[in-house]
Design a protein around this motif. Sequence first.
Motif, PDB file in Angstrom:
ATOM      1  N   GLN A 140       0.818  -1.205   0.000  1.00  0.00           N
ATOM      2  CA  GLN A 140       0.000   0.000   0.000  1.00  0.00           C
ATOM      3  C   GLN A 140       0.856   1.261   0.000  1.00  0.00           C
ATOM      4  O   GLN A 140       0.488   2.272  -0.611  1.00  0.00           O
ATOM      5  CB  GLN A 140      -0.941  -0.021   1.200  1.00  0.00           C
ATOM      6  CG  GLN A 140      -2.025  -1.089   1.082  1.00  0.00           C
ATOM      7  CD  GLN A 140      -2.768  -1.337   2.374  1.00  0.00           C
ATOM      8  OE1 GLN A 140      -2.656  -0.573   3.326  1.00  0.00           O
ATOM      9  NE2 GLN A 140      -3.527  -2.438   2.423  1.00  0.00           N
ATOM     10  N   ARG A 141       1.988   1.196   0.667  1.00  0.00           N
ATOM     11  CA  ARG A 141       2.893   2.351   0.624  1.00  0.00           C
ATOM     12  C   ARG A 141       3.404   2.593  -0.793  1.00  0.00           C
ATOM     13  O   ARG A 141       3.463   3.736  -1.257  1.00  0.00           O
ATOM     14  CB  ARG A 141       4.070   2.119   1.571  1.00  0.00           C
ATOM     15  CG  ARG A 141       5.100   3.224   1.528  1.00  0.00           C
ATOM     16  CD  ARG A 141       6.155   3.058   2.587  1.00  0.00           C
ATOM     17  NE  ARG A 141       7.039   4.212   2.641  1.00  0.00           N
ATOM     18  CZ  ARG A 141       7.880   4.462   3.631  1.00  0.00           C
ATOM     19  NH1 ARG A 141       7.951   3.634   4.653  1.00  0.00           N
ATOM     20  NH2 ARG A 141       8.636   5.527   3.612  1.00  0.00           N
ATOM     21  N   VAL A 142       3.759   1.530  -1.493  1.00  0.00           N
ATOM     22  CA  VAL A 142       4.209   1.667  -2.879  1.00  0.00           C
ATOM     23  C   VAL A 142       3.106   2.284  -3.735  1.00  0.00           C
ATOM     24  O   VAL A 142       3.352   3.160  -4.573  1.00  0.00           O
ATOM     25  CB  VAL A 142       4.643   0.301  -3.438  1.00  0.00           C
ATOM     26  CG1 VAL A 142       4.925   0.396  -4.931  1.00  0.00           C
ATOM     27  CG2 VAL A 142       5.874  -0.210  -2.699  1.00  0.00           C
ATOM     28  N   LEU A 143       1.857   1.841  -3.520  1.00  0.00           N
ATOM     29  CA  LEU A 143       0.739   2.376  -4.297  1.00  0.00           C
ATOM     30  C   LEU A 143       0.540   3.860  -4.024  1.00  0.00           C
ATOM     31  O   LEU A 143       0.333   4.650  -4.959  1.00  0.00           O
ATOM     32  CB  LEU A 143      -0.532   1.595  -3.959  1.00  0.00           C
ATOM     33  CG  LEU A 143      -1.822   2.065  -4.655  1.00  0.00           C
ATOM     34  CD1 LEU A 143      -1.675   1.986  -6.162  1.00  0.00           C
ATOM     35  CD2 LEU A 143      -3.018   1.249  -4.175  1.00  0.00           C
ATOM     36  N   VAL A 144       0.618   4.256  -2.765  1.00  0.00           N
ATOM     37  CA  VAL A 144       0.458   5.679  -2.421  1.00  0.00           C
ATOM     38  C   VAL A 144       1.519   6.524  -3.104  1.00  0.00           C
ATOM     39  O   VAL A 144       1.224   7.562  -3.719  1.00  0.00           O
ATOM     40  CB  VAL A 144       0.518   5.865  -0.887  1.00  0.00           C
ATOM     41  CG1 VAL A 144       0.628   7.354  -0.540  1.00  0.00           C
ATOM     42  CG2 VAL A 144      -0.707   5.274  -0.230  1.00  0.00           C
ATOM     43  N   GLU A 145       2.759   6.087  -3.025  1.00  0.00           N
ATOM     44  CA  GLU A 145       3.843   6.867  -3.613  1.00  0.00           C
ATOM     45  C   GLU A 145       3.760   6.883  -5.131  1.00  0.00           C
ATOM     46  O   GLU A 145       4.126   7.872  -5.768  1.00  0.00           O
ATOM     47  CB  GLU A 145       5.185   6.312  -3.143  1.00  0.00           C
ATOM     48  CG  GLU A 145       5.414   6.516  -1.645  1.00  0.00           C
ATOM     49  CD  GLU A 145       6.671   5.842  -1.133  1.00  0.00           C
ATOM     50  OE1 GLU A 145       7.246   5.019  -1.900  1.00  0.00           O
ATOM     51  OE2 GLU A 145       7.070   6.109   0.011  1.00  0.00           O
ATOM     52  N   SER A 146       3.265   5.786  -5.739  1.00  0.00           N
ATOM     53  CA  SER A 146       3.122   5.776  -7.197  1.00  0.00           C
ATOM     54  C   SER A 146       2.033   6.738  -7.653  1.00  0.00           C
ATOM     55  O   SER A 146       2.051   7.203  -8.797  1.00  0.00           O
ATOM     56  CB  SER A 146       2.809   4.363  -7.689  1.00  0.00           C
ATOM     57  OG  SER A 146       1.514   3.960  -7.269  1.00  0.00           O
TER      58      SER A 146
END
Length: 846
Positions: free
Chosen positions: A285-291
């Motif tokens: 989810q962190r990767v998705l937020v930053e993307s």
Amino acid sequence: MPRGELRIYLGAAPGVGKTYAMLEEARRRAARGTDVVVGLVETHGRPHTAAMIGDLPVLPRRTLRHRGTEFTELDLDAVLARRPELVVVDELAHTNVPGSRHGKRWQDVQELLDAGISVLSTVNIQHLESINDVVARITGTTQRETVPDAVVRAAGQVELVDMTPEALRRRMAHGNIYRPDRVDAALGNYFRVGNLTALRELALLWLADKVDDQLDRYREQQGISATWEARERVVVALTGGPEGETLIRRAARIAARSKGADLLAVHVARNDGLTGVDPAQLARQRVLVESLGGSYHQVLGGDVPAALLDFARGVNATQLVLGASRRGRFAQLFARGVGVTTTARSGAIDVHLVTHPQAGRGRRGAGMPAALSRRRRLLGFALAGLGLPLLTLLLSVLPDLTLTNDILIFLAAVVGVALVGGLWPALVAALGGSLLLNWFFTPPYRTLTIAEADNLLALGVFVAVAVAVSGVVDVAARRTREAARAAADAQTLATVAGSVLRGERPLPALLDRLRETFALRAVSVLELDPDARGRPGRTHEEAAWRRVASVGVDPAGSPGAGETIVPVDERLTVVLSGRRLEAADRRIVEAFAAQAAVALRQERLAEEAATARPLAEADRLRTALLAAVSHDLRTPLASAKAAVSSLRSPDVEFDPEDRAELLATADESLDRLGRLVANLLDMSRLQAGALGVTRTAVGLEDAVPLALDELGPAAADVRTDIPADLPAVDADPGLLERVLVNVVANALRHSPPGRPPTITASTHAGQVELRVVDTGPGIPEDRWEHVFLPFQRLGDRDNRTGVGLGLALSRGLAEAMGGSITPETTPGGGLTMVLRLPAADERPDR
């Protein structure tokens, strides 16, 4: 002594009117009685700017001499001695001439501010350190003079001097910014509408960020916690559950509705550190937020709604996105839930409760792990089954013990069973102990009847205390095990993170550390063939998978070849070989797998950037070529055209002397044009690797005069010192002449009048060294390599001295012949170009 105040006028590009606005403010201050002096103003030949100085007192500049040339700089000592209330210092990002007290002008300004003197200054957005690389990508021009952002952000006032791109280009066309001979090149290169629009947006956004920082400081100083909706900020709360991705995408759509809105994701972790969330879910989810352009945050708090609202108010959030509760209806009867509580306390913050497939289904995470091992639980049951009868036998033979003593001894036995086996063995022991106490030690004996109420109360208290103590012991053991597991996981994560940070390639370092941590034989990252997606039958075939990274011996080539499979997403899978991991270990491995996907993405982005770099360089060369030759091709063509047109004109009768002069002008212009075109063609061949080289023995005593003859009268005074016994060089005669022409022409261009360059030659270690020595201003050692870049000229100030191909082409041609060109400092000032070529008798094939 109070510190002086710095006021900066920020512009998107040269010519927007920063210096003019700064001088207007200086004159207003002077009219109000402020002691104002002009320390340094760069008018760049603009009459309106020079006129704005008016009757303001101007301090003389300090003159410095560097490499035979005089420069003027701000006289810092004169300003400090004069001690005005306000001093005008233009161009904050300027680099001072060597020999100045400070290397940068902004450092001079800092000293003035420390002395209590206020300063007015200017800076362009392209000179800010944080966005210097962004400006270079947009405009194709790298600004070497920069100022740290912190210096500008620390200014008391930053005023944006704004102008539309169209208005700025009109100012340029009218000659109000650059001299007429530079207007065409500027309008076609740096001052394009797209460039100016992008620079203007950068300036506005940077200033908006500074204003936002000022607002945050003001709110903090004034103790304001209420939300001020000056800018949309959307905060999405993440629990680490499967609904997180739905919430993130919903919040991103909400933020996208407002231009410039911020997206922030926050996870509230329990302050005891014993969380039940899935770290792999949070990592994904962190990767998705930053993307999606957002930022991820994690805070600690025992009260989740309070911690969430504290964070939202701290970042001045305007909207908060929460997921509908996953708890069932029965559980919601006893507690309102985070969503309802947060909404009730939110105040001015808008709260969005987003439904999702998991809403109302209860928390269906992994079952609670056993606090103790199976072996200890069996041992606890054995102690309860064997120890209590033995204890009963022992107490029955001991005289003079009351029921109270018997109960206390049985209670100690139950606590012992709880310490060894946990909750369920202790409950069995409590129940069995109560029955044994009733049968053997409570009157009437050998029956389950209790004659006295006091004895009934004592047995009831015994059972209650035994159950309570068993529960406390079990919870303590469970917490201890969870804490130990959390500490081990944290230590493993820290070790892995450290190895990734220290490694040159994050993905192999991550996989290798994972293999070592869990004692695996091999770890591999597999990627599913796009053609196999959606076709379940093919996903089990090894041909459908591609191994993108692996470590260890005999790594798996398909998911079925490994013992543990950890899917990352629909296309990536991490396969562990060597042994099957426990369920508790799998959680931490999933977090590593998510980070492996991030590392893989970073590696691929780096590879794409490396692939695109040559294309970008080629595009930069083409852009620079078009911008540079727009002047250099036109000038000789215009001169030749004018000379020929004059000779053909029937309206003017030229005498022989004028006719010869016009013919010479045309001839010189065409020669210059021919050299320029030849340089361009040779550079294109070098770039394409298609330059033909025919090497033979060439005597420098013949090659040097030919090169000087091609340069014409300008090279008549060049002094040469070539020994008669100098060996021939192994080179291509035509290319050698081109190299000599370009290097000597560069030396002539920078040599002062009356001091022409000198050409000397010598031999050393099988090589012939030819030195072209000039006594001009020279070049700082840290810029030696810059002069060999195509389309670069010393100073980078105009297009009147050629397109800057000469030295770049010369180095390329020299290297094609097996030689080299390196610069050296001329003793006493100046630059020496050293051409090294192999001697003819040293060729390997001879």
